[in-house]
Design a protein around this motif. Structure first.
Motif, PDB file in Angstrom:
ATOM      1  N   GLY A  83      23.811  22.262  47.438  1.00  0.00           N
ATOM      2  CA  GLY A  83      22.876  21.193  47.818  1.00  0.00           C
ATOM      3  C   GLY A  83      23.490  20.353  49.076  1.00  0.00           C
ATOM      4  O   GLY A  83      22.944  19.476  49.338  1.00  0.00           O
ATOM      5  N   GLY A  84      24.873  20.625  49.494  1.00  0.00           N
ATOM      6  CA  GLY A  84      25.572  19.907  50.369  1.00  0.00           C
ATOM      7  C   GLY A  84      24.775  19.717  51.390  1.00  0.00           C
ATOM      8  O   GLY A  84      24.769  18.758  52.215  1.00  0.00           O
ATOM      9  N   THR A  85      24.087  20.867  52.035  1.00  0.00           N
ATOM     10  CA  THR A  85      23.318  21.021  53.395  1.00  0.00           C
ATOM     11  C   THR A  85      22.094  20.147  53.403  1.00  0.00           C
ATOM     12  O   THR A  85      21.850  19.185  54.186  1.00  0.00           O
ATOM     13  CB  THR A  85      22.876  22.353  53.600  1.00  0.00           C
ATOM     14  N   LEU A  86      21.433  20.212  51.958  1.00  0.00           N
ATOM     15  CA  LEU A  86      20.192  19.293  52.173  1.00  0.00           C
ATOM     16  C   LEU A  86      20.607  17.895  51.901  1.00  0.00           C
ATOM     17  O   LEU A  86      19.995  16.940  52.533  1.00  0.00           O
ATOM     18  CB  LEU A  86      19.586  19.758  50.578  1.00  0.00           C
ATOM     19  N   VAL A  87      21.746  17.501  51.242  1.00  0.00           N
ATOM     20  CA  VAL A  87      22.368  16.101  51.177  1.00  0.00           C
ATOM     21  C   VAL A  87      22.629  15.679  52.867  1.00  0.00           C
ATOM     22  O   VAL A  87      22.068  14.380  53.086  1.00  0.00           O
ATOM     23  CB  VAL A  87      23.477  16.008  50.276  1.00  0.00           C
ATOM     24  N   GLU A  88      23.221  16.680  53.499  1.00  0.00           N
ATOM     25  CA  GLU A  88      23.469  16.113  54.976  1.00  0.00           C
ATOM     26  C   GLU A  88      21.952  15.902  55.650  1.00  0.00           C
ATOM     27  O   GLU A  88      21.836  15.038  56.346  1.00  0.00           O
ATOM     28  CB  GLU A  88      24.131  17.226  55.629  1.00  0.00           C
ATOM     29  N   ARG A  89      21.154  16.772  55.291  1.00  0.00           N
ATOM     30  CA  ARG A  89      19.730  16.743  56.069  1.00  0.00           C
ATOM     31  C   ARG A  89      19.040  15.408  55.794  1.00  0.00           C
ATOM     32  O   ARG A  89      18.406  14.817  56.427  1.00  0.00           O
ATOM     33  CB  ARG A  89      18.834  17.851  55.663  1.00  0.00           C
ATOM     34  N   ASN A  90      18.736  15.125  54.485  1.00  0.00           N
ATOM     35  CA  ASN A  90      18.031  14.242  53.936  1.00  0.00           C
ATOM     36  C   ASN A  90      18.633  12.821  53.738  1.00  0.00           C
ATOM     37  O   ASN A  90      18.022  11.761  53.614  1.00  0.00           O
ATOM     38  CB  ASN A  90      17.438  14.584  52.642  1.00  0.00           C
ATOM     39  N   ARG A 150      20.650   8.343  50.738  1.00  0.00           N
ATOM     40  CA  ARG A 150      19.778   7.669  49.801  1.00  0.00           C
ATOM     41  C   ARG A 150      19.024   8.743  48.887  1.00  0.00           C
ATOM     42  O   ARG A 150      18.601   8.630  47.800  1.00  0.00           O
ATOM     43  CB  ARG A 150      18.591   6.521  50.534  1.00  0.00           C
ATOM     44  N   TRP A 151      18.395   9.687  49.895  1.00  0.00           N
ATOM     45  CA  TRP A 151      17.521  10.853  49.067  1.00  0.00           C
ATOM     46  C   TRP A 151      18.566  11.445  47.836  1.00  0.00           C
ATOM     47  O   TRP A 151      18.234  11.680  46.837  1.00  0.00           O
ATOM     48  CB  TRP A 151      17.286  11.986  50.243  1.00  0.00           C
ATOM     49  N   ALA A 152      19.776  11.510  48.387  1.00  0.00           N
ATOM     50  CA  ALA A 152      21.001  12.322  47.411  1.00  0.00           C
ATOM     51  C   ALA A 152      21.121  11.519  46.265  1.00  0.00           C
ATOM     52  O   ALA A 152      21.115  11.762  45.236  1.00  0.00           O
ATOM     53  CB  ALA A 152      22.057  12.638  48.252  1.00  0.00           C
ATOM     54  N   MET A 153      21.133   9.891  46.760  1.00  0.00           N
ATOM     55  CA  MET A 153      21.520   9.172  45.316  1.00  0.00           C
ATOM     56  C   MET A 153      20.178   9.041  44.567  1.00  0.00           C
ATOM     57  O   MET A 153      20.477   8.980  43.241  1.00  0.00           O
ATOM     58  CB  MET A 153      21.924   7.649  45.995  1.00  0.00           C
ATOM     59  N   THR A 154      19.247   8.965  45.011  1.00  0.00           N
ATOM     60  CA  THR A 154      17.748   9.168  44.080  1.00  0.00           C
ATOM     61  C   THR A 154      17.812  10.435  43.327  1.00  0.00           C
ATOM     62  O   THR A 154      17.362  10.275  42.282  1.00  0.00           O
ATOM     63  CB  THR A 154      16.607   9.090  45.030  1.00  0.00           C
ATOM     64  N   VAL A 155      18.051  11.610  44.065  1.00  0.00           N
ATOM     65  CA  VAL A 155      18.235  13.022  43.144  1.00  0.00           C
ATOM     66  C   VAL A 155      19.108  12.732  41.995  1.00  0.00           C
ATOM     67  O   VAL A 155      18.904  12.933  40.905  1.00  0.00           O
ATOM     68  CB  VAL A 155      18.299  14.137  44.195  1.00  0.00           C
ATOM     69  N   ALA A 156      20.441  12.231  42.369  1.00  0.00           N
ATOM     70  CA  ALA A 156      21.381  12.104  41.463  1.00  0.00           C
ATOM     71  C   ALA A 156      21.092  11.183  40.238  1.00  0.00           C
ATOM     72  O   ALA A 156      21.209  11.514  38.965  1.00  0.00           O
ATOM     73  CB  ALA A 156      22.713  11.498  41.999  1.00  0.00           C
ATOM     74  N   LEU A 157      20.336  10.021  40.646  1.00  0.00           N
ATOM     75  CA  LEU A 157      19.983   9.156  39.606  1.00  0.00           C
ATOM     76  C   LEU A 157      18.807   9.578  38.719  1.00  0.00           C
ATOM     77  O   LEU A 157      18.812   9.658  37.534  1.00  0.00           O
ATOM     78  CB  LEU A 157      19.196   7.753  40.183  1.00  0.00           C
ATOM     79  N   VAL A 158      17.939  10.367  39.309  1.00  0.00           N
ATOM     80  CA  VAL A 158      16.707  10.876  38.384  1.00  0.00           C
ATOM     81  C   VAL A 158      17.371  11.895  37.458  1.00  0.00           C
ATOM     82  O   VAL A 158      17.111  12.118  36.259  1.00  0.00           O
ATOM     83  CB  VAL A 158      15.648  11.527  39.374  1.00  0.00           C
ATOM     84  N   CYS A 159      18.244  12.804  38.148  1.00  0.00           N
ATOM     85  CA  CYS A 159      18.853  13.859  37.156  1.00  0.00           C
ATOM     86  C   CYS A 159      19.683  13.672  36.099  1.00  0.00           C
ATOM     87  O   CYS A 159      19.532  14.129  34.983  1.00  0.00           O
ATOM     88  CB  CYS A 159      19.452  15.004  38.198  1.00  0.00           C
TER      89      CYS A 159
END
Lengths: 42, 447
Positions: free
Chosen positions: B69-76, B79-88
Motif C-alpha cells: 500500500g506504500g505507493t498508494l499512500v505516496e500518491r494519495n 490524510r487519505w492514508a490516515m483515514t484508511v487507517a482509522l476506518v480499518c
C-alpha cells in the motif's frame, strides 16, 4: 531553513494538539513507572 | 482518489508530529493484544494458539499492507492514508465486538486481524514521508517522535484495556463492550491526525513540493520505490533492519522467563512481579530509544548510529553471555541498551532511506522495507525459544539455556554491521528525473 516559531493564531491549536496526545501518553508512562518499580521492590 | 491536503500559509510544522502521534499511539495498541487473550480463552473456550491468531494475522497484514500500500499512500497523501487507517483499525474493533457478542470467533480474527491489520500497516507508514518533508533538517527526530508513538501505544492500551475488562466483566458480553469502546474511542482520537495533517507548500519546511507526488528536494537524489528495491543499498538496509530487530526481539520475547532463569540459582532470585517490572523497563527503553537515538542520528549521521546499534549491541550480548549471571545490574543495563537500540533501529530507518533515496517515494520504500520486520518477528522468537527448549531437553538450566542463542544473536548483529558498512550512495542510473510540477517550480525561481 524554516522558522521554528509559529504565528500567534496557531499557538492554541498547537498546544491543544500536543495535549491531546500527551495526556494519554502520560497515563501510560505513569502506569509503566509504577510497574517498573517492582523490579527493585518486588 | 483524494488530493493531498496542502498546508495554508502560516501552518506550523509542529502540528504535524501530534497528527502522526494520534495515529501511532492508537495503532500501537496491537502490542497490548495479550490483555484480551485470557478472557477470550475463558469465554470462547480457546487455547493459547487460537487466541494469538488475531494478533499474528494483524502483524502479517501490517507488513503486507505497508509493502503493497506504500505507493498508494505516496500518491494519495497522508490524510487519505490516515483515514484508511482509522476506518480499518476501528472497523476491526467493531467487527470484533460483533464477534465476541455473538460468540463467532472467526469474526474477531477477520476483524482485528485482517481488517484491523490493514489499518496498522497503512497507519504505520502514513505520516513518515510527510514528516520528513516538513523536517528536512531533523528527519530522524521527526520520524522518531511518530515511531515512538507506536511503542507508546501499548503502554496506554495495556492498563486501559485491563481496567475496562475488569469493569465490564471477562465474559463475552464484557469483551464485546470493551471492543466497542476501543473502536469508538480510537476513532475519535485518530480524527485529530486526519484533521491536522498537511503536506508542505512550496517553500515550507525546507521543501519545495506542492504535494507528495513530486520530489521536494531537487538538489538531492530521488529514487522511485520500484527503482529502490533494485538497488543493493535497499537490501543492505533490509539486512541491517532484520538483524537489529531479530536481536531485540530475542530478548523482548522471553524477557520475563529469561531474567528468572538467569538468577534462579543466585542468592537473590527474581520474583514474578520483579520480572514484570523488568519487562516494563524494557518497554521504556524501547520507547526512549526511538526518540533518543533517532534524534542523535541527525547529529552523528545514519551510518554511524547503526554502527552503534549493531556493534555495541553485539558487545552488550557478549557481556550478558559472559558475565550476565554474575551481576543483576549488569544484566539489566545490557538488556536496556539492546532494547533502546531495537527501538532506535525502527525509528532511524526512514531517515536513512531519505538520505539514500530522497523524499520522492520514501514512504513507499519504507513500507517495502518493513517486510524485514515481519521476517525478524518470526526469526527472533524462533531462535531463542527453539534453542532454549532443546537446551532444557539436554538437561541444562539457568543462564546456560541462552548461551547459544546469544552467540547466534552476536553473529546476526555482526552480519548487520557488515551490511551497514556496504551501504554506499545510490548509483545515478537509479535516479528519477524530477516530475513536471517540480521542474515547473524550478523554472519559476529567479536565476
Amino acid at each position: 531553513m524554516p522558522s521554528d516559531s509559529s504565528p500567534p493564531n496557531r499557538r492554541g491549536l498547537i498546544t491543544l494538539a500536543w495535549l491531546w496526545v500527551a495526556a494519554p501518553l502520560a497515563y501510560g508512562v505513569y502506569e509503566l513507572v509504577h510497574k517498573a518499580t517492582q523490579l527493585f521492590t518486588g | 482518489m483524494s488530493s493531498p491536503p496542502v498546508a495554508p500559509a502560516g501552518w506550523s510544522r509542529w502540528l504535524v508530529p501530534p497528527a502522526a502521534l494520534s495515529v501511532h499511539l492508537s495503532i500501537g495498541q496491537a502490542y497490548a493484544w495479550s490483555v484480551f487473550k485470557p478472557p477470550l480463552e475463558a469465554a470462547l473456550h480457546l487455547d493459547g494458539t487460537q487466541s494469538a491468531l488475531p494478533f499474528q494475522l494483524a502483524i502479517v497484514m501490517l507488513g503486507l499492507s505497508a509493502a503493497f500500500g506504500g505507493t498508494l499512500v505516496e500518491r494519495n497523501g497522508p490524510r487519505w492514508a490516515m483515514t484508511v487507517a482509522l476506518v480499518c483499525f476501528c472497523a476491526g474493533f467493531l467487527l470484533s465486538a460483533l464477534g465476541a457478542g455473538t460468540r463467532q470467533y472467526w469474526l474477531i480474527v477477520l476483524g482485528y486481524g485482517f481488517v484491523g491489520g490493514i489499518g496498522l500497516g497503512i497507519g504505520y507508514i502514513s505520516p513518515v514521508s510527510t514528516l520528513i518533508k516538513w523536517f528536512p533538517d531533523r528527519p530522524g527526530m521527526a520520524t522518531g517522535i511518530a515511531i515512538m508513538g507506536f511503542g507508546g501505544g501499548a503502554l496506554i492500551a495495556s492498563p486501559w484495556s485491563a481496567q475496562m475488562l475488569a469493569s465490564f466483566g471477562g465474559d463475552n458480553d464484557g469483551i464485546a463492550l470493551a471492543f466497542l469502546v476501543h473502536g469508538l474511542s480510537y476513532a475519535v482520537f485518530m480524527t485529530l491526525g486526519v484533521l491536522l495533517v498537511r503536506v508542505p507548500r512550496t517553500g515550507d519546511g525546507g521543501g519545495t513540493a506542492s504535494g507528495p507526488s513530486g520530489p521536494s528536494d531537487l538538489e538531492g537524489v530521488q529514487v522511485s520505490a520500484r527503482g529502490a528495491v533494485r538497488t543493493p543499498q535497499f537490501w543492505c538496509l533490509w539486512i541491517v533492519l532484520c538483524m537489529n530487530v531479530t536481536a531485540g526481539i530475542g530478548i523482548l520475547e522471553k524477557a520475563a522467563p529469561m531474567i528468572t532463569d538467569f538468577f534462579a540459582d543466585s542468592s537473590a532470585p527474581v520474583s514474578a512481579s520483579a520480572a514484570a517490572g523488568f519487562v516494563a523497563l524494557l518497554s521504556a527503553a524501547n520507547m526512549a530509544g526511538r526518540i533518543g537515538w533517532s534524534s542523535t542520528s541527525d547529529l552523528i549521521g545514519r551510518k554511524n548510529i547503526y554502527r552503534l546499534y549493531l556493534g555495541v549491541g553485539a558487545l552488550m550480548y557478549l557481556l550478558i553471555a559472559l558475565f550476565g549471571d554474575a551481576s543483576k545490574p549488569l544484566f539489566v543495563l545490557c538488556a536496556l541498551v539492546i532494547l533502546s537500540f531495537y527501538g532506535g533501529g525502527f525509528a532511524t530507518v526512514p531517515a536513512y532511506l531519505k538520505d539514500l533515496f530522497g523524499t520522492y517515494q520514501v514512504g513507499a520504500i519504507h513500507g517495502r522495507l518493513l517486510t524485514a520486520w515481519s521476517t525478524a518477528g518470526v526469526l527472533g522468537p524462533l531462535i531463542v525459544n527453539w534453542i532454549a527448549d532443546r537446551q532444557k531437553e539436554a538437561g541444562k538450566h539457568g543462564s546456560s539455556l541462552y548461551g547459544l542463542s546469544f552467540g547466534i544473536m552476536i553473529g546476526l548483529l555482526v552480519v548487520g554491521f557488515v551490511a551497514n558498512e556496504l551501504v554506499r550512495p545510490v548509483h545515478a542510473r537509479h535516479h528519477v528525473p524530477a516530475p513536471r510540477e517540480a521542474a515547473d517550480a524550478q523554472r519559476q525561481q529567479p536565476a
